[in-house]
Each structure stands twice: as C-alpha cells, then as structure tokens.
Scaffold this motif. Structure first.
Motif, short mmCIF file in Angstrom:
data_model
loop_
_atom_site.label_atom_id
_atom_site.label_comp_id
_atom_site.label_asym_id
_atom_site.label_seq_id
_atom_site.Cartn_x
_atom_site.Cartn_y
_atom_site.Cartn_z
N ASP A 1 1.09 -1.17 0.03
CA ASP A 1 -0.01 -0.09 0.22
C ASP A 1 0.72 1.44 0.41
N ARG A 2 1.86 1.04 0.82
CA ARG A 2 2.99 2.75 0.71
C ARG A 2 3.43 3.02 -0.56
N ARG A 3 3.48 1.71 -1.89
CA ARG A 3 3.50 1.95 -3.22
C ARG A 3 2.60 2.69 -3.78
N PRO A 4 3.60 3.43 -4.91
CA PRO A 4 2.21 4.42 -5.73
C PRO A 4 1.62 3.22 -6.57
N ASP A 5 2.43 2.14 -7.46
CA ASP A 5 1.81 1.57 -7.91
C ASP A 5 1.78 -0.09 -7.42
N ALA A 6 0.98 0.35 -6.29
CA ALA A 6 -0.07 -0.95 -5.49
C ALA A 6 -0.64 -1.88 -5.93
N ASP A 7 -2.02 -0.79 -7.52
CA ASP A 7 -2.52 -1.83 -8.14
C ASP A 7 -1.66 -2.51 -8.42
N ARG A 8 -0.77 -3.07 -8.75
CA ARG A 8 -0.20 -4.10 -9.90
C ARG A 8 -0.10 -5.74 -9.34
N PHE A 9 0.16 -5.19 -7.30
CA PHE A 9 0.65 -6.12 -7.05
C PHE A 9 -0.53 -7.16 -6.66
N GLN A 10 -0.58 -8.08 -6.97
CA GLN A 10 -1.86 -9.30 -7.04
C GLN A 10 -1.35 -10.37 -5.47
N ILE A 11 -1.57 -10.54 -4.77
CA ILE A 11 -2.08 -11.52 -3.40
C ILE A 11 -3.10 -12.67 -3.79
N LYS A 12 -1.52 -13.68 -4.03
CA LYS A 12 -2.12 -15.25 -3.78
C LYS A 12 -2.55 -15.64 -2.91
N LEU A 13 -3.86 -16.01 -2.36
CA LEU A 13 -3.23 -17.20 -0.89
C LEU A 13 -2.69 -18.93 -1.29
N ARG A 14 -1.79 -19.56 -0.80
CA ARG A 14 -2.39 -20.70 -0.50
C ARG A 14 -1.85 -21.31 0.52
N SER A 15 -2.82 -22.50 0.48
CA SER A 15 -2.99 -22.88 1.92
C SER A 15 -2.12 -24.00 2.29
N PHE A 16 -1.64 -24.15 3.35
CA PHE A 16 -0.71 -24.83 4.21
C PHE A 16 -1.22 -25.17 5.56
N GLU A 17 -1.33 -26.10 5.70
CA GLU A 17 -2.29 -26.53 7.09
C GLU A 17 -1.09 -26.99 7.82
N LEU A 18 -0.76 -26.42 9.01
CA LEU A 18 0.15 -26.35 9.85
C LEU A 18 -0.13 -28.01 10.76
N ASN A 19 -1.03 -27.98 11.02
CA ASN A 19 -1.72 -28.92 11.72
C ASN A 19 -2.25 -29.99 11.21
N PRO A 20 -2.49 -30.68 10.47
CA PRO A 20 -3.34 -31.83 9.73
C PRO A 20 -4.15 -32.61 10.49
N ASP A 21 -3.19 -33.02 12.13
CA ASP A 21 -3.70 -34.03 13.45
C ASP A 21 -4.15 -33.08 13.96
N ALA A 22 -4.40 -31.80 13.57
CA ALA A 22 -5.72 -31.28 14.69
C ALA A 22 -6.76 -31.68 15.07
N PRO A 23 -7.84 -32.02 16.06
CA PRO A 23 -8.95 -32.45 16.46
C PRO A 23 -10.13 -31.36 15.38
N ARG A 24 -11.09 -32.34 15.00
CA ARG A 24 -12.55 -31.39 14.43
C ARG A 24 -12.99 -30.48 15.52
N GLU A 25 -13.10 -30.83 16.71
CA GLU A 25 -14.01 -30.20 17.85
C GLU A 25 -12.75 -29.02 18.61
N PRO A 26 -13.42 -27.16 18.25
CA PRO A 26 -12.72 -26.77 18.89
C PRO A 26 -12.05 -26.85 20.57
N GLU A 27 -10.75 -26.11 20.64
CA GLU A 27 -10.35 -26.21 21.89
C GLU A 27 -9.59 -24.99 21.81
N SER A 28 -9.16 -24.57 23.07
CA SER A 28 -8.30 -23.47 23.70
C SER A 28 -7.07 -23.55 23.03
N ILE A 29 -6.44 -22.62 22.57
CA ILE A 29 -5.14 -22.21 22.74
C ILE A 29 -4.06 -22.94 23.57
N GLU A 30 -4.12 -23.07 24.10
CA GLU A 30 -2.97 -23.62 25.67
C GLU A 30 -3.83 -25.01 24.87
#
Length: 236
Positions: free
Chosen positions: A47-76
C-alpha cells in the motif's frame, strides 16, 4: 524447483517490466498468529507504493497441523497437547505476540479457539477460484483474531463467506463434501517443493522467497528488488 532467497543482486538477473503485474503468493494458515501479522505487514508494504494496484496477492493453503481435532479447543490446550509444556508458557508466548500485533494496530484476542483448518482451506480454494480468496481469508482471519468469529462453526463460516460475495449454497455444498481437498493438498506439496518449512512463506514473482513474518521495511525492499520504482545505476 528451487527459488532464490532474498537477494540484492536480483536486478542484475532482470526484473519485471515497469508496470507489469506482479503475483505474490502467500502460503498461510488461518490460526497462525505470525501469518496474521505477516499478511498485514505485506499489505502495508504494498500500500505504500504508488503502483500498489499492480501487485496481486494469491493465498495458498498450508495446513500447519493436519492432526488437529475437528472439535474446537483452547489455544493452550491445543499447544500443550501437541508440543508439551504448560498452559502458562503458552499464554506468555501468546501475550508477546499480542503485544506485537497491538502495536501494529491489529486486534488480538487471547480467547481464540483452535481446531482442524482443512475445511477452511477447501473453502479458500473455492474462493480463489471465484477471485475472492484474499478477501475471504482476510475477512475470516481478521475477525477470528479479533475474537468476533468462530470459523470452526460451519454456519458462521458460511455466513462469513456470503459477506464477501460467495454463493452460500455452494459453500455449504463444499463443506459437506470433499471438493477442493486435492487442491489444498497440492498447495502444501508445492510449497514444500519450493523450500517451505513453515508459514507464513511469501514468494514474489516466482523469483524471491521470504520465509517468516518479515518487517514492513523488508517487504518493501523485496518489492523494490522484484519491481523497482527506481532505475538501477548504469541502466537505460
């Protein structure tokens, strides 16, 4: 395939034509706090660049913990179950990152939940296909870290997808099936082939890779290397 790391000699090997679009690929995961901070730093550098609109951010998937349970739990609970240690040490680390985020103007709740993110990544793949990947990811992640959204609730995630223009019926269909599973796995494999060992991992124009949450200033330097606003000495 190998990628260049941050390298100040990139201009000698050629750079983007002035004004040409530049694709920036960001491998990331929803619940990763450094991904949250890094994404905002990268966007500020753009955003600080005058040509900011030329940059396209493409999100790519990387699941950090595939073994994490589907049932939510606290961070700790999630961290101590996966890595050992004690809850106080986890909360101390969380407070440190919270301080960094808040100094940069970002909301950061310590009461977030943690769970398996693979379904989220499948919706991200769908959103990318619809040209709304960055908008979808940012909307969900920002609200998640602000403590405003539980993305592990399918109904809440579907509503969030709808707010960025994704068809709710299609999102529900994806969530209840297995669509985009291979696309999410493919992103992970491709990132690893490019040298990724953790996230965030940013690849600029398939020529320069920046692992970790770099500072805004470092991202600015890389953007200038890849797509210089100034003309190198001796160039015509």
């Amino acid at each position: 395939m190998s990628l260049l790391r941050i390298d100040t000699s990139i201009r000698a090997r050629g750079s983007q034509s002035r004004g040409a679009p530049v694709v920036i690929e960001l491998w990331t995961d929803l619940g990763c706090p450094w991904c949250y901070v890094g994404k905002h730093r990268l966007q500020r550098a753009i955003d600080r660049r005058p040509d900011a609109d030329r940059f396209q951010i493409k999100l790519r998937s990387f699941e950090l913990n595939p073994d994490a349970p589907r049932e939510p739990e606290s961070i700790e609970s999630a961290f101590t179950r996966s890595h050992g240690g004690n809850a106080e040490a986890v909360l101390s680390a969380e407070r440190r990152i919270q301080g960094i985020a808040q100094r940069e103007g970002l909301a950061f709740s310590l009461d977030r939940l943690n769970a398996n993110t693979f379904d989220f990544h499948r919706i991200l793949q769908h959103a990318n296909e619809q040209g709304r990947g960055l908008e979808f990811f940012s909307n969900v992640q920002d609200r998640f870290f602000a403590g405003e959204l539980n993305p592990f609730d399918p109904n809440a995630l579907t509503r969030a997808a709808g707010t960025v223009g994704l068809a709710v019926d299609r999102v529900l269909e994806v969530l209840t099936g297995q669509d985009y599973a291979e696309a999410a796995h493919s992103d992970r494999r491709e990132g690893q082939e490019l040298g990724l060992s953790g996230v965030p991992f940013v690849v600029f124009d398939r020529r320069v890779a920046a692992p970790g949450a770099q500072s805004v200033e470092v991202y600015e330097q890389i953007l200038e290397q890849v797509a210089p606003l100034t003309t190198p000495m001796g160039a015509r």
